[in-house]
Structures are given as C-alpha cells and as structure tokens.
Design a protein around this motif. Sequence first.
Motif, PDB file in Angstrom:
ATOM      1  N   ALA A 188      -2.638   4.462  -7.934  1.00 15.94           N
ATOM      2  CA  ALA A 188      -3.188   3.398  -8.786  1.00 15.94           C
ATOM      3  C   ALA A 188      -2.073   2.623  -9.472  1.00 15.94           C
ATOM      4  CB  ALA A 188      -4.133   3.997  -9.821  1.00 15.94           C
ATOM      5  N   PHE A 189      -1.083   3.332 -10.008  1.00 17.35           N
ATOM      6  CA  PHE A 189       0.025   2.655 -10.678  1.00 17.35           C
ATOM      7  C   PHE A 189       0.900   1.902  -9.678  1.00 17.35           C
ATOM      8  CE2 PHE A 189      -0.957   5.552 -14.234  1.00 17.35           C
ATOM      9  CZ  PHE A 189      -0.984   4.624 -15.264  1.00 17.35           C
ATOM     10  N   GLN A 190       1.075   2.455  -8.458  1.00 16.83           N
ATOM     11  CA  GLN A 190       1.783   1.716  -7.407  1.00 16.83           C
ATOM     12  C   GLN A 190       1.100   0.382  -7.148  1.00 16.83           C
ATOM     13  OE1 GLN A 190       1.680   4.736  -4.195  1.00 16.83           O
ATOM     14  NE2 GLN A 190       3.864   4.325  -3.952  1.00 16.83           N
ATOM     15  N   ARG A 191      -0.221   0.429  -7.019  1.00 17.33           N
ATOM     16  CA  ARG A 191      -0.991  -0.776  -6.732  1.00 17.33           C
ATOM     17  C   ARG A 191      -0.933  -1.765  -7.888  1.00 17.33           C
ATOM     18  NH1 ARG A 191      -5.996   2.437  -3.714  1.00 17.33           N
ATOM     19  NH2 ARG A 191      -5.063   2.342  -1.630  1.00 17.33           N
ATOM     20  N   MET A 192      -0.923  -1.248  -9.119  1.00 19.17           N
ATOM     21  CA  MET A 192      -0.850  -2.138 -10.271  1.00 19.17           C
ATOM     22  C   MET A 192       0.505  -2.855 -10.324  1.00 19.17           C
ATOM     23  SD  MET A 192      -1.648  -1.291 -14.285  1.00 19.17           S
ATOM     24  CE  MET A 192      -3.423  -1.211 -14.029  1.00 19.17           C
ATOM     25  N   ILE A 193       1.581  -2.129 -10.045  1.00 22.70           N
ATOM     26  CA  ILE A 193       2.916  -2.731 -10.030  1.00 22.70           C
ATOM     27  C   ILE A 193       3.013  -3.793  -8.939  1.00 22.70           C
ATOM     28  CG2 ILE A 193       5.360  -2.267  -9.550  1.00 22.70           C
ATOM     29  CD1 ILE A 193       4.839   0.530 -10.888  1.00 22.70           C
ATOM     30  N   GLU A 194       2.477  -3.470  -7.756  1.00 24.00           N
ATOM     31  CA  GLU A 194       2.488  -4.448  -6.658  1.00 24.00           C
ATOM     32  C   GLU A 194       1.641  -5.661  -7.014  1.00 24.00           C
ATOM     33  OE1 GLU A 194       1.552  -4.883  -1.882  1.00 24.00           O
ATOM     34  OE2 GLU A 194       0.462  -3.394  -3.078  1.00 24.00           O
ATOM     35  N   ALA A 195       0.498  -5.410  -7.657  1.00 21.51           N
ATOM     36  CA  ALA A 195      -0.387  -6.506  -8.049  1.00 21.51           C
ATOM     37  C   ALA A 195       0.324  -7.458  -9.006  1.00 21.51           C
ATOM     38  CB  ALA A 195      -1.643  -5.949  -8.706  1.00 21.51           C
ATOM     39  N   LYS A 196       1.068  -6.901  -9.964  1.00 19.04           N
ATOM     40  CA  LYS A 196       1.824  -7.744 -10.902  1.00 19.04           C
ATOM     41  C   LYS A 196       2.801  -8.641 -10.149  1.00 19.04           C
ATOM     42  CE  LYS A 196       3.334  -8.790 -15.142  1.00 19.04           C
ATOM     43  NZ  LYS A 196       4.450  -9.688 -14.846  1.00 19.04           N
ATOM     44  N   ARG A 197       3.490  -8.072  -9.159  1.00 15.55           N
ATOM     45  CA  ARG A 197       4.443  -8.852  -8.368  1.00 15.55           C
ATOM     46  C   ARG A 197       3.738  -9.953  -7.580  1.00 15.55           C
ATOM     47  NH1 ARG A 197       5.498  -8.649  -3.311  1.00 15.55           N
ATOM     48  NH2 ARG A 197       4.487  -6.612  -2.998  1.00 15.55           N
ATOM     49  N   ILE A 198       2.607  -9.620  -6.963  1.00 16.06           N
ATOM     50  CA  ILE A 198       1.851 -10.596  -6.167  1.00 16.06           C
ATOM     51  C   ILE A 198       1.344 -11.733  -7.049  1.00 16.06           C
ATOM     52  CG2 ILE A 198      -0.276 -10.962  -4.844  1.00 16.06           C
ATOM     53  CD1 ILE A 198       0.093  -8.077  -3.794  1.00 16.06           C
ATOM     54  N   PHE A 199       0.757 -11.375  -8.200  1.00 17.85           N
ATOM     55  CA  PHE A 199       0.167 -12.397  -9.067  1.00 17.85           C
ATOM     56  C   PHE A 199       1.235 -13.262  -9.731  1.00 17.85           C
ATOM     57  CE2 PHE A 199      -3.559  -9.266  -9.531  1.00 17.85           C
ATOM     58  CZ  PHE A 199      -4.153  -9.771  -8.386  1.00 17.85           C
ATOM     59  N   ASP A 200       2.395 -12.660 -10.025  1.00 19.25           N
ATOM     60  CA  ASP A 200       3.501 -13.459 -10.588  1.00 19.25           C
ATOM     61  C   ASP A 200       3.937 -14.510  -9.566  1.00 19.25           C
ATOM     62  OD1 ASP A 200       3.521 -12.162 -12.972  1.00 19.25           O
ATOM     63  OD2 ASP A 200       5.230 -10.867 -12.527  1.00 19.25           O
ATOM     64  N   THR A 201       3.993 -14.133  -8.294  1.00 16.17           N
ATOM     65  CA  THR A 201       4.376 -15.064  -7.239  1.00 16.17           C
ATOM     66  C   THR A 201       3.340 -16.175  -7.091  1.00 16.17           C
ATOM     67  OG1 THR A 201       5.503 -13.291  -6.033  1.00 16.17           O
ATOM     68  CG2 THR A 201       4.957 -15.264  -4.782  1.00 16.17           C
ATOM     69  N   ILE A 202       2.066 -15.792  -7.143  1.00 20.06           N
ATOM     70  CA  ILE A 202       0.980 -16.790  -7.027  1.00 20.06           C
ATOM     71  C   ILE A 202       1.046 -17.778  -8.192  1.00 20.06           C
ATOM     72  CG2 ILE A 202      -1.530 -17.109  -7.148  1.00 20.06           C
ATOM     73  CD1 ILE A 202      -1.809 -14.439  -5.641  1.00 20.06           C
TER      74      ILE A 202
END
Length: 200
Positions: free
Chosen positions: A182-196
């Motif tokens: 879950a925390f892996q996915r949250m960290i990746e999500a932050k990176r994806i959304f920052d890029t968007i």
Amino acid sequence: MLDTHARRYVSPVIRIIAKAFLKYNISANQITILAFLIGVLTGPLIYFDFPILACIFLWISGLLDAVDGAVARMKKNITAWGTLMDITFDRIVELAVIIGLAFKYTNIRIELLMLTSAIIFSMTIFLTVGALTEKKGEKSFYYQAGVAERTEGFILLSIMILFNNLIVWSTIIFTILVTITAFQRMIEAKRIFDTIDKNK
C-alpha cells in the motif's frame, strides 16, 4: 511481485486455456462469473474442514481470473463492465477465504480484521490511482505492482488454510506485506500525480 515478473512464464499456459474457452464460444464475462462461483466456495470448504479442496478451488478460481482477461484481449472485447466484475469478484473471493477462516478459527479474528483492513487500504490506493491516471497497461486500467500481488496473496492464503499451526504468523506476515505494498503504491501515486500536475 510474482504477478508482474513471472507473468511471461505462465502466459503461454493461460493462452492455451483461453483458446480452449474460445473454441466453445465462452465469453470472458462468463469465465469471470465461473471463477467467482468457484472462488466463493472456498469459505464454506474451509469452515467444514476441507482445506485441500478449498485450496484447489482457490487456485482454479485464480487461474480462471487470469484466463478471462486473456480471452477478452484475444477477442479485442475488453469492457468496463468486465473490469468492474473482475476487480469486485476478486475481492469477494478473498473475503470468502478470510470469513471462512474467521468462523473456523475464532481465536485469530483480530489478526484477520487487521489483514482485511490492510487489503482495503491497499486496494483503495490501487483503484484510486487507476481511476485518476490516464496510464493504461495490458489490462483496462493502470496496474500498480507491489510486494504483495494476487499470487503472493494466494500463497499466503493457502498456508493459512492448510497449516493451522502457522495461521497466526502467516496472517501477520500477509498483513505486513500488504501494508508495505500500500505504501509502495502511495509513493508511486505521488510521483505519477506530480508529473500529471506539472504537465497541465
């Protein structure tokens, strides 16, 4: 992790089975429903003390869950409804196992509750990222990999079903791995959304 890295090794087998279903004109959604019906039987089988049969049903359900997507891709008929059924039925099958274990082993209900909470946490992130990102994978939504994917889950659920002397520790280990995912996915999500957000 295994779903992501071992898929290329099992894909040929999945395609062979998918072609067999296609030969008899069985649709992806029908396979999804069949996987669901077989999967939910694991709960009663656990409760009535048929652990080996419960594991067999669980893994058949998991195999069919992979086959339905292969059939949809072969027919070029991936639908939103099929994706919804697939994700929803997967969670119900997992809950059927957990509920079966909770009724069978009342002394570990707290551990099972913690596991269920971790799964909800992880899946909330997974589904939210899938809904908010425009990235698409082989499936019809963006698939976030992690330490504990469905195969790892099935392995740990099988240990929980088959070895009641290990059930407490296997449940705790499963909970920890799902939480890490879950925390892996949250960290990746932050990176994806920052890029968007930067590209807006």
